[in-house]
Design a protein around this motif. Structure first.
Motif, PDB file in Angstrom:
ATOM      1  N   SER A 111      52.472 -36.534  50.623  1.00  0.00           N
ATOM      2  CA  SER A 111      51.505 -37.787  50.408  1.00  0.00           C
ATOM      3  C   SER A 111      50.541 -37.465  49.722  1.00  0.00           C
ATOM      4  CB  SER A 111      51.004 -37.861  51.988  1.00  0.00           C
ATOM      5  OG  SER A 111      50.274 -36.965  52.448  1.00  0.00           O
ATOM      6  N   ILE A 112      50.125 -36.074  49.404  1.00  0.00           N
ATOM      7  CA  ILE A 112      48.980 -35.909  48.388  1.00  0.00           C
ATOM      8  C   ILE A 112      49.472 -36.058  46.849  1.00  0.00           C
ATOM      9  CG2 ILE A 112      47.768 -34.083  47.145  1.00  0.00           C
ATOM     10  CD1 ILE A 112      48.033 -32.322  50.170  1.00  0.00           C
ATOM     11  N   LEU A 113      50.748 -36.022  46.559  1.00  0.00           N
ATOM     12  CA  LEU A 113      51.267 -36.181  45.235  1.00  0.00           C
ATOM     13  C   LEU A 113      51.711 -37.688  45.152  1.00  0.00           C
ATOM     14  CD1 LEU A 113      53.296 -32.858  44.748  1.00  0.00           C
ATOM     15  CD2 LEU A 113      50.871 -33.345  44.135  1.00  0.00           C
ATOM     16  N   GLY A 114      52.234 -38.317  46.034  1.00  0.00           N
ATOM     17  CA  GLY A 114      52.697 -39.754  46.377  1.00  0.00           C
ATOM     18  C   GLY A 114      54.191 -39.635  45.682  1.00  0.00           C
ATOM     19  N   HIS A 115      54.809 -38.534  45.758  1.00  0.00           N
ATOM     20  CA  HIS A 115      56.054 -38.607  45.148  1.00  0.00           C
ATOM     21  C   HIS A 115      56.719 -37.221  45.932  1.00  0.00           C
ATOM     22  CE1 HIS A 115      56.368 -40.954  41.387  1.00  0.00           C
ATOM     23  NE2 HIS A 115      55.184 -40.306  41.035  1.00  0.00           N
ATOM     24  N   GLY A 116      58.122 -37.302  45.639  1.00  0.00           N
ATOM     25  CA  GLY A 116      58.664 -35.985  46.044  1.00  0.00           C
ATOM     26  C   GLY A 116      58.179 -35.067  45.256  1.00  0.00           C
ATOM     27  N   ILE A 117      57.973 -33.896  45.892  1.00  0.00           N
ATOM     28  CA  ILE A 117      57.343 -32.899  45.230  1.00  0.00           C
ATOM     29  C   ILE A 117      58.160 -32.011  44.005  1.00  0.00           C
ATOM     30  CG2 ILE A 117      56.723 -30.265  45.271  1.00  0.00           C
ATOM     31  CD1 ILE A 117      56.431 -30.783  48.330  1.00  0.00           C
ATOM     32  N   TRP A 118      59.453 -32.289  43.943  1.00  0.00           N
ATOM     33  CA  TRP A 118      60.088 -31.833  42.641  1.00  0.00           C
ATOM     34  C   TRP A 118      59.819 -32.776  41.699  1.00  0.00           C
ATOM     35  CZ3 TRP A 118      64.455 -34.250  40.468  1.00  0.00           C
ATOM     36  CH2 TRP A 118      65.366 -33.521  39.494  1.00  0.00           C
ATOM     37  N   THR A 119      60.132 -34.184  42.081  1.00  0.00           N
ATOM     38  CA  THR A 119      59.798 -35.329  41.192  1.00  0.00           C
ATOM     39  C   THR A 119      58.448 -35.277  40.516  1.00  0.00           C
ATOM     40  OG1 THR A 119      61.449 -36.721  41.955  1.00  0.00           O
ATOM     41  CG2 THR A 119      59.664 -37.840  40.861  1.00  0.00           C
ATOM     42  N   HIS A 120      57.238 -34.959  41.324  1.00  0.00           N
ATOM     43  CA  HIS A 120      56.087 -34.946  40.763  1.00  0.00           C
ATOM     44  C   HIS A 120      55.979 -33.801  39.506  1.00  0.00           C
ATOM     45  CE1 HIS A 120      51.756 -34.447  40.391  1.00  0.00           C
ATOM     46  NE2 HIS A 120      52.069 -33.148  40.515  1.00  0.00           N
ATOM     47  N   PHE A 121      56.702 -32.657  40.036  1.00  0.00           N
ATOM     48  CA  PHE A 121      56.572 -31.637  38.809  1.00  0.00           C
ATOM     49  C   PHE A 121      57.342 -32.139  37.500  1.00  0.00           C
ATOM     50  CE2 PHE A 121      54.661 -29.434  42.306  1.00  0.00           C
ATOM     51  CZ  PHE A 121      53.466 -28.966  41.619  1.00  0.00           C
ATOM     52  N   LEU A 122      58.724 -32.466  37.864  1.00  0.00           N
ATOM     53  CA  LEU A 122      59.486 -33.131  36.841  1.00  0.00           C
ATOM     54  C   LEU A 122      58.828 -33.934  35.915  1.00  0.00           C
ATOM     55  CD1 LEU A 122      62.558 -33.215  35.492  1.00  0.00           C
ATOM     56  CD2 LEU A 122      62.891 -35.210  37.123  1.00  0.00           C
ATOM     57  N   LEU A 123      58.121 -34.992  36.508  1.00  0.00           N
ATOM     58  CA  LEU A 123      57.425 -35.882  35.717  1.00  0.00           C
ATOM     59  C   LEU A 123      56.338 -35.180  34.910  1.00  0.00           C
ATOM     60  CD1 LEU A 123      57.381 -38.899  38.168  1.00  0.00           C
ATOM     61  CD2 LEU A 123      58.661 -38.828  35.996  1.00  0.00           C
ATOM     62  N   LYS A 124      55.660 -34.361  35.394  1.00  0.00           N
ATOM     63  CA  LYS A 124      54.663 -33.732  34.898  1.00  0.00           C
ATOM     64  C   LYS A 124      54.982 -32.886  33.586  1.00  0.00           C
ATOM     65  CE  LYS A 124      50.951 -30.575  35.982  1.00  0.00           C
ATOM     66  NZ  LYS A 124      50.252 -29.554  36.933  1.00  0.00           N
ATOM     67  N   ALA A 125      56.163 -32.121  33.765  1.00  0.00           N
ATOM     68  CA  ALA A 125      56.896 -31.528  32.621  1.00  0.00           C
ATOM     69  C   ALA A 125      57.136 -32.485  31.616  1.00  0.00           C
ATOM     70  CB  ALA A 125      58.042 -30.638  33.145  1.00  0.00           C
ATOM     71  N   ILE A 140      60.772 -28.968  25.245  1.00  0.00           N
ATOM     72  CA  ILE A 140      61.150 -28.500  26.597  1.00  0.00           C
ATOM     73  C   ILE A 140      62.386 -28.545  26.728  1.00  0.00           C
ATOM     74  CG2 ILE A 140      61.476 -29.461  29.000  1.00  0.00           C
ATOM     75  CD1 ILE A 140      58.859 -31.403  28.513  1.00  0.00           C
ATOM     76  N   THR A 141      62.904 -27.022  27.084  1.00  0.00           N
ATOM     77  CA  THR A 141      64.337 -26.629  26.865  1.00  0.00           C
ATOM     78  C   THR A 141      64.930 -26.962  28.559  1.00  0.00           C
ATOM     79  OG1 THR A 141      64.221 -24.276  27.241  1.00  0.00           O
ATOM     80  CG2 THR A 141      64.025 -25.178  24.996  1.00  0.00           C
ATOM     81  N   SER A 142      66.178 -26.867  28.572  1.00  0.00           N
ATOM     82  CA  SER A 142      66.727 -26.647  29.771  1.00  0.00           C
ATOM     83  C   SER A 142      66.241 -25.546  30.656  1.00  0.00           C
ATOM     84  CB  SER A 142      68.252 -26.890  29.891  1.00  0.00           C
ATOM     85  OG  SER A 142      68.625 -25.615  29.042  1.00  0.00           O
ATOM     86  N   ALA A 143      66.237 -24.390  30.107  1.00  0.00           N
ATOM     87  CA  ALA A 143      65.812 -23.227  30.581  1.00  0.00           C
ATOM     88  C   ALA A 143      64.234 -23.264  30.872  1.00  0.00           C
ATOM     89  CB  ALA A 143      65.975 -21.857  29.895  1.00  0.00           C
ATOM     90  N   SER A 144      63.418 -23.738  30.038  1.00  0.00           N
ATOM     91  CA  SER A 144      61.985 -23.752  30.409  1.00  0.00           C
ATOM     92  C   SER A 144      61.715 -24.794  31.521  1.00  0.00           C
ATOM     93  CB  SER A 144      61.109 -24.267  29.085  1.00  0.00           C
ATOM     94  OG  SER A 144      61.403 -25.334  28.566  1.00  0.00           O
ATOM     95  N   LEU A 145      62.519 -25.899  31.542  1.00  0.00           N
ATOM     96  CA  LEU A 145      62.421 -27.023  32.492  1.00  0.00           C
ATOM     97  C   LEU A 145      62.645 -26.308  33.766  1.00  0.00           C
ATOM     98  CD1 LEU A 145      61.506 -29.642  33.527  1.00  0.00           C
ATOM     99  CD2 LEU A 145      63.744 -30.506  32.923  1.00  0.00           C
ATOM    100  N   GLN A 146      63.752 -25.540  33.866  1.00  0.00           N
ATOM    101  CA  GLN A 146      64.500 -25.065  35.233  1.00  0.00           C
ATOM    102  C   GLN A 146      63.430 -23.908  35.647  1.00  0.00           C
ATOM    103  OE1 GLN A 146      66.125 -26.167  37.573  1.00  0.00           O
ATOM    104  NE2 GLN A 146      66.540 -24.474  38.705  1.00  0.00           N
ATOM    105  N   ASN A 147      63.030 -23.180  34.836  1.00  0.00           N
ATOM    106  CA  ASN A 147      62.082 -22.086  35.102  1.00  0.00           C
ATOM    107  C   ASN A 147      60.654 -22.619  35.714  1.00  0.00           C
ATOM    108  OD1 ASN A 147      64.054 -20.185  34.347  1.00  0.00           O
ATOM    109  ND2 ASN A 147      63.072 -19.760  32.463  1.00  0.00           N
ATOM    110  N   TYR A 148      60.194 -23.366  35.160  1.00  0.00           N
ATOM    111  CA  TYR A 148      59.212 -24.138  35.456  1.00  0.00           C
ATOM    112  C   TYR A 148      59.241 -24.696  36.780  1.00  0.00           C
ATOM    113  CZ  TYR A 148      55.671 -27.780  36.114  1.00  0.00           C
ATOM    114  OH  TYR A 148      54.541 -28.700  36.613  1.00  0.00           O
ATOM    115  N   LEU A 149      60.356 -25.614  37.068  1.00  0.00           N
ATOM    116  CA  LEU A 149      60.548 -26.229  38.422  1.00  0.00           C
ATOM    117  C   LEU A 149      60.830 -25.140  39.564  1.00  0.00           C
ATOM    118  CD1 LEU A 149      62.751 -29.191  37.240  1.00  0.00           C
ATOM    119  CD2 LEU A 149      60.171 -29.384  37.832  1.00  0.00           C
TER     120      LEU A 149
END
Length: 175
Positions: A111-125, A140-149
């Motif tokens: 509720s703090i983020l207003g999204h699913g947690i993963w979706t929040h960080f995906l959108l941020k990236a 943003i590469t597939s590896a950098s995105l997956q490592n970040y998430l």
């Protein structure tokens, strides 16, 4: 066309049934899941396999939680099966699939983020607001995105929620 790119995003409930990973729709009924959900293979992956489009990027923020809680018998609902996704991704040179959680885990909202947690960080990236997901200050590469998430999601859950379950994002990439 061969140079076309296809991007798909889904947030909702997903599960494995009758040999296929399925997702809910706007009119899914918990007591008639078989007839009110759709197979990802039938509506997404198989049509992509048959098309000339060989570049696809799929994001799925889904788990079976809350559906199984509404049913009298939980034996019907099981988590999505990654082997169907792996087979699809590996069937072409330029496919990637990112899921919000690994098999057996829940995908949590905030509720703090207003999204699913993963979706929040995906959108941020994807907005370029997460330097940890960007390589060479530009990509943003597939590896950098997956490592970040894989780091951001569990860290947020641990530091900012009372959730005691695990949520480890999962990806399969064929490039």
């Amino acid at each position: 066309m061969e140079n076309d790119q296809f991007i798909f995003y889904y947030a909702g409930h997903g599960f494995f049934d009758s040999g296929y990973n399925k997702i809910t729709t706007w009119d899914t009924h918990p007591y008639n899941l078989k007839d009110t959900t759709v197979s990802l293979n039938h509506v997404l992956m198989e049509p992509l396999r048959k098309s000339n489009c060989n570049k696809s990027l799929i994001f799925i923020d889904a788990c079976a939680s809350k559906i199984d809680e509404q049913l009298l018998s939980r034996d019907f609902i099981v988590d999505m099966n990654p082997s169907e996704f792996i087979e699809f991704v590996r069937s072409s040179n330029y496919r990637a699939m990112f899921l919000s959680c690994s098999r057996g885990e829940k995908s949590y909202g905030s509720s703090i983020l207003g999204h699913g947690i993963w979706t929040h960080f995906l959108l941020k990236a994807l907005k370029g607001e997460a330097s940890e997901a960007i390589e060479q200050e530009r990509f943003i590469t597939s590896a950098s995105l997956q490592n970040y998430l894989s780091k951001a999601v569990p860290d947020f859950i641990k530091l900012n929620t009372n959730i005691r379950g695990n949520q480890r994002p999962w990806a399969e990439v064929s490039i």
